[in-house]
Design an enzyme around this catalytic site. Sequence first.
Site, PDB file in Angstrom:
ATOM      1  N   HIS A   1       0.877  -1.280  -0.033  1.00 40.19           N
ATOM      2  CA  HIS A   1       0.076  -0.020   0.162  1.00 40.19           C
ATOM      3  C   HIS A   1       0.835   1.464   0.080  1.00 40.19           C
ATOM      4  O   HIS A   1       0.163   2.152  -0.499  1.00 40.19           O
ATOM      5  CB  HIS A   1      -0.928  -0.087   1.162  1.00 40.19           C
ATOM      6  CG  HIS A   1      -2.330   0.588   1.017  1.00 40.19           C
ATOM      7  ND1 HIS A   1      -2.933   0.831  -0.172  1.00 40.19           N
ATOM      8  CD2 HIS A   1      -3.310   1.030   1.901  1.00 40.19           C
ATOM      9  CE1 HIS A   1      -4.031   1.341  -0.005  1.00 40.19           C
ATOM     10  NE2 HIS A   1      -4.228   1.291   1.000  1.00 40.19           N
TER      11      HIS A   1
ATOM     12  N   ASN B   1      -6.081   6.243   3.398  1.00 39.18           N
ATOM     13  CA  ASN B   1      -7.490   6.598   3.093  1.00 39.18           C
ATOM     14  C   ASN B   1      -7.729   8.020   3.771  1.00 39.18           C
ATOM     15  O   ASN B   1      -8.830   8.432   2.787  1.00 39.18           O
ATOM     16  CB  ASN B   1      -8.283   5.581   3.717  1.00 39.18           C
ATOM     17  CG  ASN B   1      -8.093   3.918   2.970  1.00 39.18           C
ATOM     18  OD1 ASN B   1      -7.530   3.969   1.996  1.00 39.18           O
ATOM     19  ND2 ASN B   1      -8.789   3.142   3.842  1.00 39.18           N
TER      20      ASN B   1
END
Length: 185
Positions: free
Chosen positions: A22, A67
């Site tokens: 990620h 996020n």
Amino acid sequence: MPRPLLIASLGNPSPAYTNTLHSAGHTLLSALRESLGYPPFARDRSLGGLASRGGDFTLWQSPSQMNISGKSVAVAWKGFLRDLAPDDRASARLVVVHDELESPLGKIKIKKGGSARGHNGIKSCIGSLGGMEFSRIGVGIGRPESRESSDVAAYVLRKMTAGEVMKVREGVEEVLKVVGSMRDG
């Protein structure tokens, strides 16, 4: 005259998430920094994150969780513009480097504008930048066989192997060409 570029990577914060899939955007931006011979990343008050400033580009790593990174990117962008000479602000561009779940490991994808395609970090940037168009450089991280959200989360949060890190870093030559043409165009 070269166009000022803020090249911002998305990923989760170091050191816990260093070299996770990620955070492949951070891994690729670090390779770009090394390739350009820029100084190590250091805290930068005006940009609110880790930055490395060199001749043609300002490289910046988001300090927040993937996020919710849009707010940090917006702060960095405003600080970047504030630091520029007034005549340079209109031509300045933002480039966001991020992981690309659906692409083969290390594959570089270039995009300007458009939808987030389910990428929560990009969604956050789009929302926080108020619709401002920005360029994106996605680096492929593959995909787990399972489409279950818990399996996908475990996949993107795992550490890359040494071979996977090398594969992500190999994209730096293509990225150098792309940001060079953005700077010159």
